[in-house]
Design an enzyme around this catalytic site. Structure first.
Site, PDB file in Angstrom:
ATOM      1  N   HIS A  48      19.908  -3.213  11.933  1.00  0.00           N
ATOM      2  CA  HIS A  48      19.564  -2.224  12.948  1.00  0.00           C
ATOM      3  C   HIS A  48      20.672  -2.096  13.994  1.00  0.00           C
ATOM      4  O   HIS A  48      20.910  -1.012  14.535  1.00  0.00           O
ATOM      5  CB  HIS A  48      18.242  -2.607  13.602  1.00  0.00           C
ATOM      6  CG  HIS A  48      17.717  -1.573  14.549  1.00  0.00           C
ATOM      7  ND1 HIS A  48      17.505  -0.270  14.172  1.00  0.00           N
ATOM      8  CD2 HIS A  48      17.385  -1.647  15.868  1.00  0.00           C
ATOM      9  CE1 HIS A  48      17.054   0.415  15.217  1.00  0.00           C
ATOM     10  NE2 HIS A  48      16.974  -0.394  16.251  1.00  0.00           N
ATOM     11  N   ASP A  49      21.335  -3.189  14.289  1.00  0.00           N
ATOM     12  CA  ASP A  49      22.435  -3.167  15.262  1.00  0.00           C
ATOM     13  C   ASP A  49      23.563  -2.225  14.851  1.00  0.00           C
ATOM     14  O   ASP A  49      24.447  -1.932  15.665  1.00  0.00           O
ATOM     15  CB  ASP A  49      23.009  -4.582  15.437  1.00  0.00           C
ATOM     16  CG  ASP A  49      22.368  -5.303  16.624  1.00  0.00           C
ATOM     17  OD1 ASP A  49      21.575  -4.671  17.341  1.00  0.00           O
ATOM     18  OD2 ASP A  49      22.668  -6.491  16.810  1.00  0.00           O
ATOM     19  N   SER A  71      17.355   4.107  17.665  1.00  0.00           N
ATOM     20  CA  SER A  71      16.219   3.200  17.813  1.00  0.00           C
ATOM     21  C   SER A  71      15.155   3.848  18.701  1.00  0.00           C
ATOM     22  O   SER A  71      14.749   4.991  18.425  1.00  0.00           O
ATOM     23  CB  SER A  71      16.710   1.878  18.390  1.00  0.00           C
ATOM     24  OG  SER A  71      15.722   0.894  18.326  1.00  0.00           O
ATOM     25  N   ASP A  90      19.374  -1.730   7.520  1.00  0.00           N
ATOM     26  CA  ASP A  90      18.432  -1.754   8.649  1.00  0.00           C
ATOM     27  C   ASP A  90      17.021  -1.932   8.116  1.00  0.00           C
ATOM     28  O   ASP A  90      16.477  -1.036   7.474  1.00  0.00           O
ATOM     29  CB  ASP A  90      18.551  -0.444   9.435  1.00  0.00           C
ATOM     30  CG  ASP A  90      17.721  -0.438  10.706  1.00  0.00           C
ATOM     31  OD1 ASP A  90      16.879  -1.342  10.901  1.00  0.00           O
ATOM     32  OD2 ASP A  90      17.922   0.477  11.522  1.00  0.00           O
ATOM     33  N   ARG A 135      12.873 -11.936  22.979  1.00  0.00           N
ATOM     34  CA  ARG A 135      14.220 -11.440  22.697  1.00  0.00           C
ATOM     35  C   ARG A 135      14.807 -12.074  21.432  1.00  0.00           C
ATOM     36  O   ARG A 135      15.500 -11.412  20.664  1.00  0.00           O
ATOM     37  CB  ARG A 135      15.129 -11.729  23.895  1.00  0.00           C
ATOM     38  CG  ARG A 135      16.543 -11.220  23.760  1.00  0.00           C
ATOM     39  CD  ARG A 135      16.602  -9.725  23.634  1.00  0.00           C
ATOM     40  NE  ARG A 135      17.952  -9.189  23.790  1.00  0.00           N
ATOM     41  CZ  ARG A 135      18.260  -7.921  23.612  1.00  0.00           C
ATOM     42  NH1 ARG A 135      17.326  -7.052  23.280  1.00  0.00           N
ATOM     43  NH2 ARG A 135      19.497  -7.496  23.775  1.00  0.00           N
TER      44      ARG A 135
END
Lengths: 602, 602
Positions: A358-359, A161, A325, A230
Site C-alpha cells: 500500500h505504501d 488511500s 497492495d 500504528r
C-alpha cells in the site's frame, strides 16, 4: 547554508495557513445528524492560479498526512512534505503549471478542527464528545475552503488511500466542479479484513488505561495503544515481499538470540520506532475518528449500487492500484473501474507493478508521477494528444516502444475504412492507442481501449484515451450488451487461451466485431508443412514453434467454421497479401497472408 | 441421552492424563542455556498400540491447542477436541488402525508446565521468570513422554502451523525415530511479516496495565492485551476472501450506522467474541512464550542452510500448504519441499485449494484427511501400493479420473523398454503415477513425479510415490545437475509455454531426457492443411484450433532442429503409428503419428 540543500525541484519554503470556515452562528450539518462549529482549516498552496482559473488541483491526504504536502517549513527544516517527490516544479504534479491546494481534513490533528480541538461548550478538548465525521463531511469542508479561495472549478482532485476515498466522494458530490478525479490505491468501501485491522487498532487505543475515555487533554493520552494501532497499520502498508527483502530475519545487533522479550528482530525495532515517532506527532482521538470514517465510507450504500453512485459523475477518472497492495487491493480498484465503465464514463486504469504494498502510492514517484503527469496534461491541454507528454523525455526506452507498437499494426488503414463515422469503438489489445487516435481524428469516433502492457497503457493515457489495463481472458462482464458499435480484435485471436469465450463476449458487448489474424493456410505455410514437414515460418508467422506467442493456428476456413458453429454472421471478409490494401479475390484461404472479418450476431 | 449424540466416528469419552517427566534432581537442559524442573506433561491417547509397536502417531498442536485432540471429556461435554474431524474411527487419522498420542507442549497452559505453573523457588507462578523455551525444547519433552510410554518408533508425527514446526524439528532431531513426517501449513522459519504480527500481539499484552510484568498469578492478568493479540491472530488465520464471504460489511443488527465507537460491523463482533472467549481459556504469559518460540524457530540457523538441516533426516515427508494461507504461505512450504528434494529425500507436496486461509488446516478435513490417510497407509503398509487407498471409496469421481489418466498414457510400454533397471527416474506430468509404479515393479527404479492436478497428486501419494505438485514452467532449480538417470516428458512438450527453458532444465537435471509428442507433420495432418486449408484434427491431435491444450505444433524435423540449436544429442528416436510398438522405419516425419526421443547433453 541549509537553503543550498533545497534543490531546484522543490517548492522551497512554504507556510501552513489557517482559516475559519464555519462560524458559530452557522454550524456545519454533519452526516451523522449532529452539527459542528466553529471549524478552522489548515491548508497549504503551491504554484499560481492562472487567469482563467482552470489550473487548480486539490490534493487529499491519507490517514496520517496533513496539509504539508511539499517543501520545507523553514530553512532548518530537515523533513519535506509528505508527497514532496510528487509535487514541485517539473514533478508529476508540476507546480510550474498548476495551482496546488491541500488542507488537513476535518477530524485531523494538524491544524484543522478535530477531537483534540477545544470544545467551546466546555473549554476543554472534545475527546470522544466530538461528533462522528465521515468522508463526505471532510469533502464538504474542503469545498468550503475552495469557495473561500474563490476556486470555481478543479482541474483535478488527487489522493491515495483515504485520500482516494475523498477523491471519489468529490466526483460524486460535486460532479460539475471536478474535471479529473485521480484515485490512487483506494476503494469505494473497505472490506471485512481492513475493517478488522482498524477495529483492532481502535481496541488497542480504547484499552489503554491512560486513554481515560478520550479525556486526556493533550499529550500522553494513549501512547501505548496508539503505538500498537500504528504498528498494525504499518504491517498492512507493506507487502510480505517488501518486508522479507527489507528485514527478513535480521537481528537488530547480535548474531545470537538474546532469549528474552526485548525487541530483537530488525522488524520489531522498526515497528517500535514507527509506533514511537507516531505518538509524538499524532493524536489518539483523531486516529479513532479517521479510521471510523474510513470504515463507514461506502459509496454504494446510499445509491443501491456502485454503478448508480457514479451515474451523475462528469469527471474523467484515472484509477491506479499497485500489484502488491493487499490493504486496498487491485480487485477493489477494478470494481471502481468496472462500475464507471458500465456507466460509459471516461475511465482509465493501471495496476502498477510494485513490491511496496500500500505504501507504493508514496514510494513509486517515477511511475505514478508519469501516469498523473500525462493524465493531467491530457485533461488540461487535450489538443496536444498526438504528441507524447513531456515526461516521456525522461525515458527513451518508452519512446522507442511507443513507436514499435505503432509499427506492429499494419492493418490499421483497412480497419479504419470499415468503421462508420461518429460511432463508438472498443479496441481490444489496443497497444499505444494508435488506431483509436486515428479514428478519433478522422472519423470522430468515441473510443476506448483495453491493453495489458503497463507502458502502452501509459501511452494511451498520454493520448487522452480511456484505457483499462486488463487481460481480455477475464471477460468484459461490466459492459452491458451492445455497448459499442464496434469491437476490434486485431492480430490477437491466435494468442488467446480461450478464443471461444472471448469471441462470444466481444459479440455480446459490440454490435459488430472486427477480427484480424494471420492466415495459417496461406500457401507458403501449406507448402512448408507439406514439403518440409516443419512448423511454418513466414513474414506473418515469424516465430519458431518453441518461442511463438501464437498458441492457436487457424485459417480463413477454420474461422468461418467457428463462426457457423457459434451462429455468428460474417458481414464482410477482407483477405490480404502483405500490407497491400487490395483484397485477395481468388482462393483467399490459399493466397491471403492475413485476413480481416466484420462479424455480428446478426 | 447426551451420549447418544456422540456418533460412531468419535473416539468417545476421553481423559487427559498427566505425568511428571522431569524430576527436581535431573532438570531439563533448555536451548536458551537455562534449566527447568519439575516438568509435568498433560496428554491424551486414542486407539491401541499394536503388538509390533509400529502404529504410533504423535500429533503436535498449534498455538492455542492442547492435548485434547478428539472426543469429549464427559457425557455433558458439548465441545469436541480441536481436531475431532481428523482423528477417530474411520477418519483421516484412523484410531481403529493407529495409536494416537498428543501432549500439551512445554510452555502451554493446559496441564503441561509453563509460565503459569508454580515456580518451586518462589511458591508463586513463574510469570516472566519462566525461561524462554524453543520448539526444540518442546520436542525434547515430547520425546521424554514417548520414552515414558515405551514407544520405540513413530509411524508418523503430524501437525499444522506451530505443530508443523514441531514435526520438522522431530524429523531433524530424531531421524531414526520417525517414519513419516506430515507437516501442514508450516514453515522452517517465520518471515518478517509474521514476526511483526507476533510482536504487535506481545506488545499489546505487555502494554496492558494489568499485566504487571507477568506477575498477575491467575486470572485477569492481561485480559484486554491478550484479547487484542488474539484478534490480530484471527485476522491472520483467515483469508481476505474468507472474511469477505463470511462477514463482508454486514452490520451486527441495524441497517443504518449508529455513529459511535461500539462494535458495529459483524466482523468486529466476531473479533470481540474471539478475543473474549480466548482470555477465558488461555494465559497471557503462555501467549508470550509460545509466539517467541515460533519467532525463534529457524531450522537453517544452526546448519547454515535448510538443505543441510535436512541432510540426516530419514523420514518420508508429506508437506501440505493451502492456496489462501498468507500467514504460513505456500511459498514457505515449497522452500521445505525444495530443500528436501535437493537432498534426494522422499518428499511429497500438495498446495490444497482452499478459501479458508491458515485456518484451512482445521477446516478442510475431507481433502486434508484423504492426503493424510493415503500417506499414512502407504507408509504403514507399502506392499498395498497398487490399489487405491480405502478412503477413495468416498468419492467415485476420483476413481474415474484415476483410470482416465491411466488410459491417456499410450506410450508407457515403449518408454519402459528404454529405461535401464535400478535407475533413478523423474516423470514430469506423471499423472496418477501409472508409469512410475510400473517401472518400480518391473525395473526396480527409484522414481519421483511432478504433477499439477491435485487429485492426481493424491493418486501418487496413495501409491507411495514421492510426488511434488508443481507447474513445470517454474523450473527445477532445487535439483542439482544430473540428479536422475532419466527425466521423462511424455506428451507434454507441446503444451508448455516455454519449451526451450523447460527442456534445458530437464537436460540439466537428468542424464537422459525422454521426450514424446504427437507429430504435426504426420501425413494426415499435412494433407488436411494442404488440401483443406484447415488446422488438422487427427486421433493424436483430436482438438479444434480454439479448444486445444496444445499450444505448439512441432514435427520430428522441428524437434531435431531444435536439438541441434541447443547442442543436444539424440541418442534414440522411436517414431510410432497409433499405439503400435513397432517403430516407423520409412520417412518417419511423414508416417509417424507420434514419436519418442531419448536425448542427452552428450
Amino acid at each position: 547554508m541549509v537553503m543550498a540543500e533545497i534543490d531546484e525541484n522543490s517548492v522551497g519554503i512554504v507556510q501552513t495557513k489557517s482559516v475559519r470556515l464555519v462560524e458559530s452562528d452557522e454550524p456545519l450539518q454533519l452526516e451523522c445528524g449532529k452539527t459542528l462549529t466553529p471549524i478552522d482549516v489548515a491548508y497549504e498552496t503551491y504554484g499560481q492560479l492562472n487567469e482563467t482559473g482552470d489550473n487548480a488541483i486539490l490534493i487529499c491526504h491519507a490517514l496520517s498526512g496533513d496539509a504539508h504536502v511539499a517543501g520545507y517549513h523553514s530553512p532548518d527544516d530537515r523533513k519535506q512534505g509528505w508527497w514532496d517527490n510528487m509535487v514541485g516544479p517539473g514533478k508529476g504534479i508540476d507546480t510550474n503549471k498548476y495551482f496546488v491546494i491541500c488542507s488537513n481534513f476535518l477530524g485531523g490533528c494538524s491544524g484543522t478542527t478535530g477531537p483534540s480541538s477545544i470544545n467551546p461548550q466546555t473549554g476543554k478538548s472534545y475527546g470522544l464528545d466530538f461528533p462522528i465525521i465521515t468522508i463526505a463531511d471532510m469533502v464538504k469542508v474542503q469545498k468550503l475552503l475552495l469557495n473561500n479561495l474563490r476556486i470555481k472549478e478543479l482541474l483535478a482532485v488527487i489522493g491515495g488511500s483515504i485520500g482516494g476515498m475523498q477523491v471519489l466522494q468529490w466526483a460524486v458530490s460535486y460532479p460539475n466542479f471536478v474535471k479529473a478525479a485521480i484515485a490512487v490505491a483506494t476503494t469505494s468501501h473497505l472490506g471485512a479484513q481492513s475493517i478488522a485491522f482498524d477495529a483492532v487498532g481502535r481496541n488497542a487505543i480504547l484499552a489503554d488505561a491512560n486513554f481515560t475515555n478520550g479525556q486526556y487533554h493533550g499529550k500522553g493520552g494513549s501512547d501505548r495503544g496508539l503505538a500498537i494501532a500504528r504498528m498494525i497499520g504499518h504491517v498492512t502498508y507493506l507487502s510480505e515481499q517488501g518486508m522479507r527483502e527489507k528485514f527478513g530475519r535480521k537481528l537488530r545487533s547480535a548474531e545470537q538470540y538474546s532469549y528474552d522479550f526485548n525487541s530483537e528482530f530488525a522488524v520489531e525495532t522498526y515497528l517500535d520506532y514507527q509506533g514511537q515517532t507516531f505518538v509524538e506527532r499524532f493524536d489518539a482521538n483523531s486516529y479513532l475518528y479517521i479510521t471510523k470514517a474510513a470504515d463507514y465510507f461506502d459509496l454504494q450504500k446510499d445509491y443501491g449500487s456502485l454503478t448508480n453512485a457514479f451515474a451523475n459523475t462528469r469527471s474523467r477518472f484515472l484509477i491506479i492500484s499497485f500489484t502488491s497492495d493487499w490493504l486496498f487491493t487491485p480487485a477493489q480498484s477494478r470494481a471502481l473501474v468496472e462500475a464507471l465503465a458500465a456507466k460509459g464514463k471516461d475511465v482509465s486504469y493501471c495496476d502498477i507493478a510494485s513490491p511496496y504494498g500500500h505504501d507504493a502510492f508514496l514510494l513509486e514517484p517515477e511511475t505514478l508521477g508519469r501516469f498523473i503527469c500525462c493524465f493531467l496534461q491530457a485533461t488540461y491541454r487535450p489538443e496536444a494528444r498526438q504528441q507524447p507528454c513531456s515526461c516521456y523525455a525522461r525515458s527513451m526506452r518508452q519512446l522507442s516502444r511507443f513507436e514499435q507498437a505503432h509499427r506492429a499494426r499494419v492493418d490499421y488503414e483497412l480497419i479504419e475504412s470499415l468503421i462508420e463515422p461518429n460511432s463508438t469503438v472498443l479496441d481490444i489489445g489496443c497497444g499505444d492507442g494508435g488506431l483509436l487516435v486515428n479514428l478519433v481524428r478522422d472519423k470522430n469516433i468515441k473510443g476506448e481501449g483495453i491493453e495489458l502492457d503497463q507502458e502502452l497503457v501509459l501511452d494511451c493515457v498520454c493520448r487522452r484515451l480511456p484505457i483499462i489495463q486488463q487481460d481480455i481472458e477475464q471477460g468484459l462482464g461490466y459492459y452491458s450488451d451492445k455497448s459499442f458499435d464496434y469491437v476490434i480484435l486485431s492480430q490477437t485471436v491466435q494468442t488467446i487461451k480461450n478464443p471461444e469465450n472471448v469471441f462470444k463476449e466481444l459479440l455480446r458487448v459490440g454490435k459488430k466485431v472486427i477480427v484480424s489474424f494471420p492466415n495459417f493456410a496461406y500457401w507458403r505455410c501449406r507448402a512448408q508443412i507439406f514439403l518440409s514437414g516443419q512448423a511454418p515460418v513466414t513474414k506473418q508467422l515469424p516465430f519458431s514453434w518453441y518461442d511463438s506467442p501464437n498458441i492457436h493456428f487457424l485459417s480463413l476456413r477454420d474461422f468461418e467454421e467457428f463462426c457457423r458453429k457459434l451462429g455468428v454472421r460474417i458481414e464482410k471478409r477482407v483477405p490480404l497479401v502483405k500490407a497491400s490494401v487490395s483484397p485477395v479475390r481468388f482462393a483467399p484461404n490459399l493466397f491471403a497472408e492475413q485476413v480481416i472479418y466484420v462479424t455480428s450476431l446478426g
